[in-house]
Scaffold this motif. Structure first.
Motif, mmCIF file in Angstrom:
data_model
loop_
_atom_site.group_PDB
_atom_site.id
_atom_site.type_symbol
_atom_site.label_atom_id
_atom_site.label_comp_id
_atom_site.label_asym_id
_atom_site.label_seq_id
_atom_site.Cartn_x
_atom_site.Cartn_y
_atom_site.Cartn_z
ATOM 1 N N HIS A 66 0.856 -1.183 0.000
ATOM 2 C CA HIS A 66 0.000 0.000 0.000
ATOM 3 C C HIS A 66 0.892 1.232 0.000
ATOM 4 C CE1 HIS A 66 -3.082 2.662 2.390
ATOM 5 N NE2 HIS A 66 -2.994 3.014 1.123
ATOM 6 N N THR A 67 0.811 2.024 -1.062
ATOM 7 C CA THR A 67 1.582 3.269 -1.132
ATOM 8 C C THR A 67 0.633 4.454 -1.047
ATOM 9 O OG1 THR A 67 1.501 3.422 -3.551
ATOM 10 C CG2 THR A 67 3.314 2.155 -2.584
ATOM 11 N N VAL A 77 3.791 0.706 2.811
ATOM 12 C CA VAL A 77 3.680 -0.256 3.900
ATOM 13 C C VAL A 77 3.117 -1.561 3.347
ATOM 14 C CG1 VAL A 77 1.382 0.592 4.534
ATOM 15 C CG2 VAL A 77 2.739 -0.689 6.202
ATOM 16 N N TRP A 78 3.653 -2.683 3.824
ATOM 17 C CA TRP A 78 3.124 -3.997 3.463
ATOM 18 C C TRP A 78 1.942 -4.298 4.374
ATOM 19 C CZ3 TRP A 78 5.130 -5.917 -0.878
ATOM 20 C CH2 TRP A 78 6.418 -5.518 -1.249
ATOM 21 N N ILE A 79 0.838 -4.751 3.801
ATOM 22 C CA ILE A 79 -0.369 -4.992 4.592
ATOM 23 C C ILE A 79 -0.862 -6.418 4.380
ATOM 24 C CG2 ILE A 79 -1.074 -2.579 4.571
ATOM 25 C CD1 ILE A 79 -2.992 -3.193 2.328
ATOM 26 N N LYS A 80 -1.674 -6.892 5.303
ATOM 27 C CA LYS A 80 -2.257 -8.223 5.176
ATOM 28 C C LYS A 80 -3.358 -8.208 4.119
ATOM 29 C CE LYS A 80 -1.347 -9.591 9.959
ATOM 30 N NZ LYS A 80 -1.933 -10.055 11.242
ATOM 31 N N GLN A 81 -3.611 -9.394 3.559
ATOM 32 C CA GLN A 81 -4.617 -9.487 2.500
ATOM 33 C C GLN A 81 -5.981 -8.969 2.953
ATOM 34 O OE1 GLN A 81 -2.368 -11.726 3.231
ATOM 35 N NE2 GLN A 81 -1.761 -13.019 1.490
ATOM 36 N N ASN A 82 -6.405 -9.362 4.164
ATOM 37 C CA ASN A 82 -7.739 -8.956 4.610
ATOM 38 C C ASN A 82 -7.820 -7.474 4.959
ATOM 39 O OD1 ASN A 82 -6.295 -8.934 6.985
ATOM 40 N ND2 ASN A 82 -7.410 -10.621 7.951
ATOM 41 N N ALA A 83 -6.673 -6.798 5.073
ATOM 42 C CA ALA A 83 -6.681 -5.359 5.340
ATOM 43 C C ALA A 83 -7.040 -4.553 4.095
ATOM 44 C CB ALA A 83 -5.318 -4.917 5.875
ATOM 45 N N LEU A 84 -6.966 -5.175 2.935
ATOM 46 C CA LEU A 84 -7.317 -4.487 1.692
ATOM 47 C C LEU A 84 -8.811 -4.178 1.604
ATOM 48 C CD1 LEU A 84 -5.256 -6.301 -1.099
ATOM 49 C CD2 LEU A 84 -5.188 -3.866 -0.564
ATOM 50 N N ILE A 85 -9.620 -5.064 2.147
ATOM 51 C CA ILE A 85 -11.068 -4.953 1.959
ATOM 52 C C ILE A 85 -11.631 -3.646 2.522
ATOM 53 C CG2 ILE A 85 -13.295 -6.037 2.459
ATOM 54 C CD1 ILE A 85 -11.840 -8.727 2.473
ATOM 55 N N PRO A 86 -11.376 -3.300 3.790
ATOM 56 C CA PRO A 86 -11.932 -2.027 4.279
ATOM 57 C C PRO A 86 -11.374 -0.800 3.572
ATOM 58 C CG PRO A 86 -10.425 -2.993 5.897
ATOM 59 C CD PRO A 86 -10.678 -4.033 4.858
ATOM 60 N N LEU A 87 -10.184 -0.910 3.007
ATOM 61 C CA LEU A 87 -9.587 0.229 2.313
ATOM 62 C C LEU A 87 -10.246 0.480 0.954
ATOM 63 C CD1 LEU A 87 -5.818 -0.475 3.104
ATOM 64 C CD2 LEU A 87 -7.283 1.282 4.128
ATOM 65 N N LEU A 88 -10.921 -0.536 0.427
ATOM 66 C CA LEU A 88 -11.539 -0.426 -0.893
ATOM 67 C C LEU A 88 -13.064 -0.424 -0.845
ATOM 68 C CD1 LEU A 88 -9.177 -2.953 -2.712
ATOM 69 C CD2 LEU A 88 -9.144 -0.475 -2.960
ATOM 70 N N LYS A 89 -13.640 -0.596 0.338
ATOM 71 C CA LYS A 89 -15.081 -0.812 0.448
ATOM 72 C C LYS A 89 -15.927 0.389 0.013
ATOM 73 C CE LYS A 89 -15.344 0.492 5.347
ATOM 74 N NZ LYS A 89 -16.130 1.707 5.096
ATOM 75 N N ASP A 90 -15.344 1.602 0.040
ATOM 76 C CA ASP A 90 -16.125 2.784 -0.351
ATOM 77 C C ASP A 90 -16.615 2.702 -1.795
ATOM 78 O OD1 ASP A 90 -15.861 3.897 2.129
ATOM 79 O OD2 ASP A 90 -14.253 5.275 1.578
ATOM 80 N N PHE A 91 -15.944 1.914 -2.615
ATOM 81 C CA PHE A 91 -16.318 1.821 -4.031
ATOM 82 C C PHE A 91 -17.258 0.650 -4.317
ATOM 83 C CE2 PHE A 91 -12.665 4.561 -4.125
ATOM 84 C CZ PHE A 91 -13.021 5.503 -5.077
ATOM 85 N N LEU A 92 -17.722 0.002 -3.247
ATOM 86 C CA LEU A 92 -18.734 -1.040 -3.401
ATOM 87 C C LEU A 92 -20.139 -0.458 -3.260
ATOM 88 C CD1 LEU A 92 -17.046 -3.922 -1.355
ATOM 89 C CD2 LEU A 92 -16.970 -3.511 -3.826
#
Length: 203
Positions: A66-67, A77-92
């Motif tokens: 994640h940059t 920063v390197w992040i866990k796979q499941n940490a991606l979901i809340p960071l992208l949820k606004d576009f759902l």
């Protein structure tokens, strides 16, 4: 469009409604809507496609990166796979399904030779209610493989100092980028933050 693939797209895009309820569409031939230059009764279900991409994060063999760029300063920063979901949820949300937005948006399509893509673009046909933050989206198709190569979404929200524009670029199976822009009342715009989430490092 080139004669090589135009008839194929016309015939296979019609199958959208029958192929999107249970599985992530692998190619445009399996799931996308029929070509039409005017307002349509069915759109490609973009949100289902992105959700399918997100579900694939559980099987990633690499750690996503994640940059963030703020004021020309870049942090990574390197992040866990499941940490991606809340960071992208606004576009759902709002959800782009086959028919829920057809009264507000129209679809057009063209062959963009500069990008080597067949582009389906969606714009409002009338004033949007406050409940719909979505303003525009594009679906890019690789004309040779028929696969979705990229999704681009634009949302607009009300902020304290002006309208906030969020732009999502989703590169299939590779990365997602989000630009957050402040649009001031005086007409000026400021890039508040540019983020990129990378889970495929083959390119």
């Amino acid at each position: 469009m080139k004669k090589l693939f135009f008839p194929v797209l016309i015939s296979v895009l019609i199958s959208c409604n029958n192929n999107t309820k249970n599985a992530l569409p692998a190619t445009i031939a399996e799931s996308a809507p029929a070509i039409n230059e005017a307002k349509k009764d069915s759109f490609f279900p973009v949100t289902s496609f992105i959700r399918g991409q997100i579900r694939s994060f559980d099987s990633l063999l690499v750690t996503p990166l994640h940059t963030t760029v703020i004021n020309d300063k870049t942090d990574s920063v390197w992040i866990k796979q499941n940490a991606l979901i809340p960071l992208l949820k606004d576009f759902l949300s709002p959800e782009i399904k086959e028919t829920n937005l057809t009264s507000f948006f129209k679809e057009s399509s063209f062959n963009d030779q500069t990008l080597n893509a067949v582009t389906f673009t969606y714009d409002p046909v009338r004033t949007l209610p406050d409940s719909i933050s979505l303003r525009h989206w594009d679906v890019y198709i690789d004309p040779e493989s028929g696969k979705i190569s990229k999704i681009y979404l634009v949302k607009q929200l009300k902020g304290k100092e002006g309208n906030i524009t969020q732009q999502l670029t989703w590169k299939t199976n590779k990365w997602a980028g989000i630009n957050t822009i402040l649009n001031k009342p005086d007409g000026t715009s400021i890039l508040l933050k540019a983020e990129k989430f990378i889970w495929n490092f083959t390119e």
